[in-house]
Design a protein around this motif. Structure first.
Motif, PDB file in Angstrom:
ATOM      1  N   SER A   1     -51.880  30.615  16.321  1.00 42.32           N
ATOM      2  CA  SER A   1     -51.105  29.406  16.316  1.00 42.32           C
ATOM      3  C   SER A   1     -51.515  28.511  17.280  1.00 42.32           C
ATOM      4  O   SER A   1     -50.739  27.258  17.356  1.00 42.32           O
ATOM      5  CB  SER A   1     -49.611  29.999  16.359  1.00 42.32           C
TER       6      SER A   1
ATOM      7  N   THR B   1     -54.327  31.543  23.743  1.00 45.95           N
ATOM      8  CA  THR B   1     -53.653  32.868  24.201  1.00 45.95           C
ATOM      9  C   THR B   1     -53.519  33.881  23.486  1.00 45.95           C
ATOM     10  O   THR B   1     -53.623  33.579  22.022  1.00 45.95           O
ATOM     11  CB  THR B   1     -52.373  32.459  24.894  1.00 45.95           C
ATOM     12  N   ILE B   2     -53.575  34.927  23.800  1.00 51.56           N
ATOM     13  CA  ILE B   2     -53.330  36.323  23.045  1.00 51.56           C
ATOM     14  C   ILE B   2     -52.012  36.318  22.181  1.00 51.56           C
ATOM     15  O   ILE B   2     -51.648  36.558  21.054  1.00 51.56           O
ATOM     16  CB  ILE B   2     -53.591  37.378  23.655  1.00 51.56           C
ATOM     17  N   PRO B   3     -50.797  35.797  22.776  1.00 49.24           N
ATOM     18  CA  PRO B   3     -49.535  35.761  21.915  1.00 49.24           C
ATOM     19  C   PRO B   3     -49.907  34.892  20.743  1.00 49.24           C
ATOM     20  O   PRO B   3     -49.121  35.234  19.789  1.00 49.24           O
ATOM     21  CB  PRO B   3     -48.407  35.238  22.940  1.00 49.24           C
ATOM     22  N   ALA B   4     -50.413  33.600  20.850  1.00 47.92           N
ATOM     23  CA  ALA B   4     -50.995  32.957  19.712  1.00 47.92           C
ATOM     24  C   ALA B   4     -51.690  33.730  18.801  1.00 47.92           C
ATOM     25  O   ALA B   4     -51.425  33.424  17.574  1.00 47.92           O
ATOM     26  CB  ALA B   4     -51.307  31.470  20.345  1.00 47.92           C
TER      27      ALA B   4
END
Lengths: 74, 606
Positions: free
Chosen positions: B512, B522-525
């Motif tokens: 995202s 980033t990893i959350p994305a």
């Protein structure tokens, strides 16, 4: 850096809604917020102002590629 | 033999009891007796039901979060006071329940959100819950399986055969330093003698650019790269071992037709790459694509060792690739790209030696959109494809020159030429159409109404031409995503479901953060889009997205355009010249023949 921040893989995103007159003002507030929270490497990933305020996602990088990652050593 | 139990199912909630109804069915299927009381009973009424029905076990559910601790606390106190606590096992579950809360209040078990029916049945039967084996074990999928590469469009096949004859004839007396370096690298990897390796490294460095040469001669690293320290390497190994020991990857696919899902990594640091890959594996990614730095594609020769990099793209070295490969779960597909640049044969060799599953080669894109000289890349790519065939690595033929503005029919003509070349050399090509909002349609307007029809047209067209695997790239939905993670994830997931609806075999998804250019992904994305894709697959299941009639009309137009381009290439007499002359993508389209490696092709010396 505190221990818990060393557990963050790369960055912390703060998502919120800032009451503001326009996007520039919202961006200024978002930067102030992140600085107040102690972030050094700050980016505004997303900001959209409509009417009463702005939806914001601000990011503080804890580690960037090539750094020495705290989470790797614990 | 399991004792049959009498179970009371009690919603301690004003309205919600769906979870208990599902558990009731699960228990009855196992032969247990169940009594489901209606919602909105008071704790006192539930206790009375337990006593009146003389049950063995009680499962209480609570969905509403307000006052949950007080209500459940009151219930357990009443159970104690009424004397049933020692005789009846009591479990609680539901959206408002956490196992810690259950333990704190003194319940025998607590089941939070996401609890399966099997888990509740296991509690009733007094056995340990073991997740079903078939859902916890993912298999590595061969996306070329079942394809015979039969051409339905015989005219196109004939044109391609003639063009491929010309390419093989063109390269037959030519070589490059990249081909020679790959041969030396192979000797280095296969030699058991340290002194021989040192000599080979000296030979290798003579064929490299100065920045690489100085690494081999004086140990100097390129700017913005540094070697990883021994303690970093040790820590990485421990990290990977620890993570792998607790991995239980999610499935993204809901039905068999859902394509395998690749993520693309290339943070610059192989360790951060590995960290991202491990998290993506956990959240269900089926494959990972290695991105190398753009400077690597313009530099003759590779470095050696564990090397990190401060900018996008992870440096290709044997050690870096090896550490990434070693970290992967056995089911994870791994691709190393070799579609552009001055090291394509060695890239494929390294990938093959290390055990990559897939590589990426396209002369047309690499030379028209990837900055590599067309003649150089043609000669190198033939060698690279031979390595791909030798190591049984299918390769996708990516058409990202569309992002420069090249129309799909021209890009597809180039893709089909390289695919036919691959088949001739014994390799397995995978067609990789761009599945996004390309400049061509921005200008021509085919996506003014929807993002469905033109993407569908591409797939229909390719299916009309040849029975070959299709892997939509790269990434799907490109240029439809914004910096807003919700919108971005949604666009990715809708493209994923459109691709699935069209029956393709693989997709590459973005994070995202795709449209965010202010810093590393980033990893959350990454997890955002994996979760969105999983939800979208769940939503559509076996149902399909139905394109309008425009899709078939445009598919025909693209097919006709491909035929016309191939005729022009053949008429021109030479594939390499066709690339320089813009037949497969012109300057007016936005494609420029690359300059890296210009005039570097040599005659073979026999």
């Amino acid at each position: 850096m505190s221990d818990v921040l060393e557990k963050i893989m790369d960055a912390i995103d703060i998502e919120t809604y800032i009451v503001s007159k326009n996007e520039d003002e919202a961006e200024k507030f978002a930067m102030e917020l992140m600085e107040k929270l102690g972030f050094k490497d700050i980016s505004i990933v997303f900001i959209q102002h409509r009417g009463p305020g702005a939806r914001v996602r601000a990011r503080g990088y804890i580690y960037k590629p090539g750094d020495r990652y705290g989470w790797l050593f614990n | 033999m399991i004792d049959k139990k009498k179970v009371l199912l009690a919603p301690l909630d004003p309205v919600h009891d769906i979870g208990l109804k599902m558990i009731k069915r699960g228990l009855e299927n196992k032969g247990h007796e169940t009594i489901l009381i209606p919602p909105d009973y008071s704790p006192e009424e539930i206790i009375k039901s337990i006593i009146d029905n003389d049950v063995d076990i009680v499962l209480v559910s609570r969905t509403l979060g307000y006052g949950v601790a007080e209500v459940l606390g009151k219930f357990i106190d009443l159970a104690e006071a009424s004397g049933i606590r020692d005789k009846v096992k009591i479990g609680i579950g539901g959206m408002a329940v956490r196992p810690e809360l259950a333990a704190e209040l003194g319940f025998d078990a607590g089941f939070g959100p996401g609890t399966s029916v099997d888990e509740a049945v296991a509690f009733v039967e007094g056995r340990e819950y073991v997740p079903a084996e078939n859902r916890s074990k993912k298999n590595k999928k061969d996306i070329t399986e079942g394809y015979d590469y039969l051409f339905h469009n015989k005219k196109i096949e004939k044109l391609l055969d003639s063009i491929v004859d010309g390419i093989l004839d063109y390269v037959s007396d030519k070589t490059t330093t990249a081909i020679q370096r790959a041969q030396i690298r192979r000797q280095i990897l296969e030699s058991n003698s340290e002194s021989e390796k040192q000599k080979l490294r000296r030979d290798y460095s003579k064929l490299c650019d100065d920045v690489i040469k100085s690494f081999y001669e004086s140990g100097k690293y390129r700017e913005k790269t540094r070697p990883m320290t021994n303690d970093e390497v040790d820590a990485l190994n421990q990290y990977v071992d620890a993570v792998n020991s607790r991995m239980n990857p999610l499935y993204l696919q809901h039905v068999d037709k859902n394509p395998v899902v690749f993520i693309q990594y290339g943070t610059g640091c192989p360790f951060m790459d590995i960290a991202h890959i491990k998290s993506c594996e956990a959240w269900g990614a089926d494959g990972a694509v290695h991105f190398d730095p753009s400077w690597g594609a313009r530099t003759e020769g590779f470095l050696e060792g564990y090397i990190t990099h401060e900018e996008d793209g992870s440096v290709i070295t044997y050690e870096n690739l090896k550490s990434i490969k070693k970290s992967l779960l056995p089911n994870t597909l791994w691709q190393v790209r070799a579609h552009r640049g001055l090291n394509t044969p060695e890239t494929v060799l390294l990938a093959g030696k290390i055990g990559a599953d897939l590589t990426k080669i396209n002369i047309a894109y690499g030379s028209l959109g990837g900055g590599t000289d067309p003649e150089r890349l043609t000669v190198d790519a033939v060698e690279a494809i031979k390595y791909a065939a030798e190591f049984n690595m299918p390769f996708d033929v990516v058409t990202n020159e569309e992002l420069c503005g090249v129309p799909a029919y021209k890009a597809f003509a180039g893709m089909l030429i390289v695919s036919k070349l691959g088949l001739r050399l014994g390799a397995k090509p995978i067609l990789q159409p761009l599945f996004c909002y390309s400049p061509e349609v921005m200008i021509s307007g085919q996506m003014e109404d929807n993002y469905v029809d033109f993407n569908a047209a591409k797939i229909y067209c390719l299916r009309n031409i040849v029975n070959a695997p299709i892997w939509c790239g790269a990434p799907i939905g490109f240029l439809t995503q914004t910096e807003d993670r919700v919108q971005s994830s949604l666009m990715t997931s809708l493209h994923a479901s459109l691709a699935s609806s069209l029956g393709v075999d693989g997709i590459s998804i973005a994070s995202s953060d795709e449209a965010f250019s202010g810093g590393p992904i980033t990893i959350p994305a990454r997890i955002d889009t994996l979760r969105a894709t999983q939800s979208s697959f769940r939503f559509f299941g076996q149902s399909n997205i139905v394109p309008t009639d425009n899709a078939h009309k445009w598919a025909k137009e693209i097919e006709e355009g491909i035929e016309a381009v191939l005729e022009l290439v053949l008429k021109n007499g030479n594939f390499v010249n066709a690339l320089y002359q813009g037949i497969l993508g012109s300057k007016e389209d936005g494609a420029y023949p690359g300059r890296a490696g210009r005039d570097s092709v040599m005659k073979k010396i026999y």
